[in-house]
Design a protein around this motif. Structure first.
Motif, PDB file in Angstrom:
ATOM      1  N   SER A 111       1.025  -1.303   0.006  1.00 46.08           N
ATOM      2  CA  SER A 111      -0.037   0.057   0.120  1.00 46.08           C
ATOM      3  C   SER A 111       0.807   1.249  -0.093  1.00 46.08           C
ATOM      4  O   SER A 111       0.306   2.400  -0.140  1.00 46.08           O
ATOM      5  CB  SER A 111      -0.807  -0.101   1.079  1.00 46.08           C
ATOM      6  N   GLY A 112       2.106   1.113   0.248  1.00 46.49           N
ATOM      7  CA  GLY A 112       3.104   2.270   0.208  1.00 46.49           C
ATOM      8  C   GLY A 112       3.041   3.106   1.484  1.00 46.49           C
ATOM      9  O   GLY A 112       3.304   4.352   1.266  1.00 46.49           O
ATOM     10  N   ARG A 113       2.327   2.380   2.523  1.00 42.25           N
ATOM     11  CA  ARG A 113       2.261   3.036   3.747  1.00 42.25           C
ATOM     12  C   ARG A 113       3.591   3.003   4.564  1.00 42.25           C
ATOM     13  O   ARG A 113       3.856   2.206   5.261  1.00 42.25           O
ATOM     14  CB  ARG A 113       1.040   2.670   4.690  1.00 42.25           C
ATOM     15  N   LYS A 114       4.609   4.097   4.432  1.00 42.97           N
ATOM     16  CA  LYS A 114       5.933   3.615   4.874  1.00 42.97           C
ATOM     17  C   LYS A 114       6.166   3.797   6.412  1.00 42.97           C
ATOM     18  O   LYS A 114       6.853   3.172   7.153  1.00 42.97           O
ATOM     19  CB  LYS A 114       6.788   4.684   4.131  1.00 42.97           C
ATOM     20  N   ASP A 115       5.164   4.644   6.732  1.00 42.69           N
ATOM     21  CA  ASP A 115       5.254   4.928   8.187  1.00 42.69           C
ATOM     22  C   ASP A 115       4.750   3.661   8.954  1.00 42.69           C
ATOM     23  O   ASP A 115       5.120   3.210   9.961  1.00 42.69           O
ATOM     24  CB  ASP A 115       4.481   6.258   8.722  1.00 42.69           C
ATOM     25  N   GLU A 116       3.574   3.163   8.545  1.00 39.06           N
ATOM     26  CA  GLU A 116       3.047   2.078   9.037  1.00 39.06           C
ATOM     27  C   GLU A 116       4.052   0.860   9.153  1.00 39.06           C
ATOM     28  O   GLU A 116       4.109   0.107  10.027  1.00 39.06           O
ATOM     29  CB  GLU A 116       1.685   1.551   8.301  1.00 39.06           C
ATOM     30  N   ALA A 117       4.674   0.840   7.908  1.00 45.56           N
ATOM     31  CA  ALA A 117       5.670  -0.214   7.641  1.00 45.56           C
ATOM     32  C   ALA A 117       6.769  -0.161   8.525  1.00 45.56           C
ATOM     33  O   ALA A 117       7.066  -1.210   9.225  1.00 45.56           O
ATOM     34  CB  ALA A 117       6.017  -0.270   6.060  1.00 45.56           C
ATOM     35  N   ARG A 118       7.409   0.957   9.063  1.00 50.32           N
ATOM     36  CA  ARG A 118       8.203   1.094   9.821  1.00 50.32           C
ATOM     37  C   ARG A 118       7.999   0.689  11.228  1.00 50.32           C
ATOM     38  O   ARG A 118       8.416   0.111  12.114  1.00 50.32           O
ATOM     39  CB  ARG A 118       8.730   2.437   9.971  1.00 50.32           C
ATOM     40  N   PHE A 119       6.592   1.257  11.754  1.00 49.80           N
ATOM     41  CA  PHE A 119       6.069   0.731  13.052  1.00 49.80           C
ATOM     42  C   PHE A 119       5.850  -0.541  13.215  1.00 49.80           C
ATOM     43  O   PHE A 119       6.372  -1.157  14.233  1.00 49.80           O
ATOM     44  CB  PHE A 119       4.567   1.576  13.205  1.00 49.80           C
ATOM     45  N   ILE A 120       5.347  -1.178  11.993  1.00 49.97           N
ATOM     46  CA  ILE A 120       4.954  -2.762  12.357  1.00 49.97           C
ATOM     47  C   ILE A 120       6.245  -3.485  12.426  1.00 49.97           C
ATOM     48  O   ILE A 120       6.288  -4.205  13.474  1.00 49.97           O
ATOM     49  CB  ILE A 120       4.284  -3.356  11.074  1.00 49.97           C
ATOM     50  N   VAL A 121       7.366  -3.124  11.563  1.00 45.51           N
ATOM     51  CA  VAL A 121       8.836  -3.918  11.686  1.00 45.51           C
ATOM     52  C   VAL A 121       9.427  -3.627  13.083  1.00 45.51           C
ATOM     53  O   VAL A 121       9.591  -4.557  13.739  1.00 45.51           O
ATOM     54  CB  VAL A 121       9.712  -3.333  10.607  1.00 45.51           C
ATOM     55  N   GLN A 122       9.510  -2.563  13.518  1.00 43.66           N
ATOM     56  CA  GLN A 122       9.963  -1.967  14.664  1.00 43.66           C
ATOM     57  C   GLN A 122       9.255  -2.814  16.077  1.00 43.66           C
ATOM     58  O   GLN A 122       9.999  -3.172  17.012  1.00 43.66           O
ATOM     59  CB  GLN A 122       9.955  -0.580  15.162  1.00 43.66           C
ATOM     60  N   ASP A 123       8.044  -2.797  16.056  1.00 45.92           N
ATOM     61  CA  ASP A 123       6.991  -3.524  16.817  1.00 45.92           C
ATOM     62  C   ASP A 123       7.300  -5.088  17.153  1.00 45.92           C
ATOM     63  O   ASP A 123       7.602  -5.510  18.113  1.00 45.92           O
ATOM     64  CB  ASP A 123       5.637  -3.118  16.656  1.00 45.92           C
ATOM     65  N   HIS A 124       7.537  -5.540  15.864  1.00 51.35           N
ATOM     66  CA  HIS A 124       8.015  -7.007  15.578  1.00 51.35           C
ATOM     67  C   HIS A 124       9.113  -7.234  16.222  1.00 51.35           C
ATOM     68  O   HIS A 124       9.103  -8.308  16.868  1.00 51.35           O
ATOM     69  CB  HIS A 124       7.760  -7.312  14.104  1.00 51.35           C
ATOM     70  N   VAL A 125      10.256  -6.628  16.078  1.00 51.14           N
ATOM     71  CA  VAL A 125      11.598  -6.808  16.546  1.00 51.14           C
ATOM     72  C   VAL A 125      11.522  -6.662  17.954  1.00 51.14           C
ATOM     73  O   VAL A 125      11.880  -7.747  18.717  1.00 51.14           O
ATOM     74  CB  VAL A 125      12.601  -5.804  15.794  1.00 51.14           C
ATOM     75  N   SER A 126      10.855  -5.618  18.665  1.00 51.60           N
ATOM     76  CA  SER A 126      10.844  -5.297  19.962  1.00 51.60           C
ATOM     77  C   SER A 126      10.008  -6.603  20.614  1.00 51.60           C
ATOM     78  O   SER A 126      10.612  -6.835  21.643  1.00 51.60           O
ATOM     79  CB  SER A 126      10.026  -4.150  20.126  1.00 51.60           C
ATOM     80  N   ARG A 127       8.879  -6.937  20.165  1.00 48.67           N
ATOM     81  CA  ARG A 127       8.006  -8.151  20.833  1.00 48.67           C
ATOM     82  C   ARG A 127       8.880  -9.596  20.873  1.00 48.67           C
ATOM     83  O   ARG A 127       9.019  -9.905  21.833  1.00 48.67           O
ATOM     84  CB  ARG A 127       6.984  -8.483  19.976  1.00 48.67           C
ATOM     85  N   PHE A 128       9.575  -9.674  19.890  1.00 48.24           N
ATOM     86  CA  PHE A 128      10.356 -10.928  19.631  1.00 48.24           C
ATOM     87  C   PHE A 128      11.618 -10.730  20.608  1.00 48.24           C
ATOM     88  O   PHE A 128      12.037 -11.735  21.077  1.00 48.24           O
ATOM     89  CB  PHE A 128      10.739 -11.202  18.307  1.00 48.24           C
ATOM     90  N   LYS A 129      12.116  -9.761  20.625  1.00 44.51           N
ATOM     91  CA  LYS A 129      13.184  -9.458  21.895  1.00 44.51           C
ATOM     92  C   LYS A 129      12.549  -9.799  23.141  1.00 44.51           C
ATOM     93  O   LYS A 129      13.328 -10.549  24.153  1.00 44.51           O
ATOM     94  CB  LYS A 129      13.736  -8.113  21.826  1.00 44.51           C
ATOM     95  N   ARG A 130      11.411  -9.458  23.434  1.00 46.37           N
ATOM     96  CA  ARG A 130      10.660  -9.884  24.781  1.00 46.37           C
ATOM     97  C   ARG A 130      10.619 -11.169  24.796  1.00 46.37           C
ATOM     98  O   ARG A 130      10.735 -11.926  26.060  1.00 46.37           O
ATOM     99  CB  ARG A 130       9.554  -9.002  25.109  1.00 46.37           C
ATOM    100  N   PHE A 131      10.244 -11.645  23.900  1.00 43.09           N
ATOM    101  CA  PHE A 131       9.807 -13.245  24.021  1.00 43.09           C
ATOM    102  C   PHE A 131      11.299 -14.019  24.247  1.00 43.09           C
ATOM    103  O   PHE A 131      11.503 -14.851  25.325  1.00 43.09           O
ATOM    104  CB  PHE A 131       9.440 -14.063  22.520  1.00 43.09           C
ATOM    105  N   MET A 132      12.280 -13.449  23.552  1.00 43.16           N
ATOM    106  CA  MET A 132      13.719 -14.306  23.843  1.00 43.16           C
ATOM    107  C   MET A 132      14.352 -13.652  25.266  1.00 43.16           C
ATOM    108  O   MET A 132      14.837 -14.688  25.988  1.00 43.16           O
ATOM    109  CB  MET A 132      14.857 -13.649  22.887  1.00 43.16           C
ATOM    110  N   GLU A 133      14.127 -12.604  25.677  1.00 40.83           N
ATOM    111  CA  GLU A 133      14.294 -12.241  27.172  1.00 40.83           C
ATOM    112  C   GLU A 133      13.500 -12.947  28.241  1.00 40.83           C
ATOM    113  O   GLU A 133      14.140 -13.415  29.232  1.00 40.83           O
ATOM    114  CB  GLU A 133      14.220 -10.806  27.342  1.00 40.83           C
ATOM    115  N   GLU A 134      12.348 -13.350  27.899  1.00 44.75           N
ATOM    116  CA  GLU A 134      11.697 -14.021  28.923  1.00 44.75           C
ATOM    117  C   GLU A 134      12.112 -15.602  28.899  1.00 44.75           C
ATOM    118  O   GLU A 134      12.387 -15.871  29.981  1.00 44.75           O
ATOM    119  CB  GLU A 134      10.026 -14.356  28.275  1.00 44.75           C
ATOM    120  N   LYS A 135      12.802 -16.141  27.995  1.00 45.01           N
ATOM    121  CA  LYS A 135      13.307 -17.508  28.157  1.00 45.01           C
ATOM    122  C   LYS A 135      14.629 -17.341  28.754  1.00 45.01           C
ATOM    123  O   LYS A 135      15.188 -18.411  29.243  1.00 45.01           O
ATOM    124  CB  LYS A 135      13.326 -17.964  26.586  1.00 45.01           C
ATOM    125  N   LYS A 136      15.187 -16.455  28.461  1.00 43.96           N
ATOM    126  CA  LYS A 136      16.691 -16.007  28.910  1.00 43.96           C
ATOM    127  C   LYS A 136      16.526 -16.048  30.517  1.00 43.96           C
ATOM    128  O   LYS A 136      17.469 -16.617  31.129  1.00 43.96           O
ATOM    129  CB  LYS A 136      17.161 -14.808  28.435  1.00 43.96           C
TER     130      LYS A 136
END
Length: 237
Positions: free
Chosen positions: A211-236
């Protein structure tokens, strides 16, 4: 071409002079360095020091050392690959804290997603949707396809870097994604719900890119990386 090496740091100076000659274009890809005897005379150094310096340059990917009648030290083409080798080593052996790596990814991959949304062509969207379909198949086949699913996830992230069209981002992210699997294996639990959440994120990312929504694309990717960091920290913990 070369001058006598500084005797206080002969080894480093030999490496530095040859590196500079390559990077400045005095030596080009395919050129052969002068014979060992000539290099020894120019640098005024021992055979042992010279050979060790050449081995370091070979490890850096700047030259190839060939043996035999027509052997010698051949200059290799300088690419972005050499730039990222040291950082790749640190990630491969998990010498970079998970927090630092995730923070870096949030920033860089957010920018890359934004650029991809701005620059994606029709053929790029077709390719992303093909990857998304592969991800769906692995997700629906369950946890036994975890490794294949993670491979497609990494491929899709790299596809965004290629679409963004910036060689520096692409080179650095390729180095990250080629080596980050060790962090996943150590810290990310193989759970169906994590696969599902990851797949939904990929769907949202591709939709925003299309859709060419660059701000939304940025937010989704950043949120994605952040959440998966939390998943890994929980196991750590």
């Amino acid at each position: 071409m070369f001058e006598q090496a500084k005797q206080s740091r002969v080894f480093q100076d030999v490496i530095h002079q040859i590196e500079e000659a390559i990077l400045q274009g005095k030596l080009k890809a395919g050129d052969k360095l002068p014979a060992e005897r000539e290099l020894k005379e120019q640098f005024q150094t021992s055979r042992g020091t010279l050979r060790e310096a050449l081995r370091v340059l070979e490890q850096k990917g700047l030259i190839a050392i060939k043996t035999g009648m027509n052997g010698g030290s051949i200059v290799k083409e300088v690419t972005t690959h050499q730039v990222s080798e040291s950082l790749a080593f640190l990630i491969r052996y998990q010498k970079i804290p998970l927090k630092d790596l995730s923070e870096f990814r949030e920033g860089v991959e957010g920018i890359v997603a934004s650029l991809a949304a701005e620059r994606a062509k029709k053929k790029d969207i077709v390719y992303l949707k093909k990857l998304l379909e592969e991800a769906r198949c692995h997700f629906e086949n369950g946890i036994s396809h975890w490794d294949d699913f993670i491979d497609i996830d990494n491929t899709l992230h790299m596809a965004l870097a290629q679409i963004a069209g910036n060689q520096v981002y692409e080179s650095v992210l390729r180095m990250v994604h080629d080596n980050i699997i060790r962090y996943y294996n150590r810290f990310l639990e193989k759970k169906p719900e994590i696969m599902e959440e990851n797949y939904r994120d990929l769907c949202d990312i591709v939709k925003a890119i299309e859709s060419g929504r660059k701000d939304e694309a940025r937010f989704i990717v950043q949120d994605h990386v952040s959440r998966f960091k939390r998943f890994m920290e929980e196991k750590k913990q």
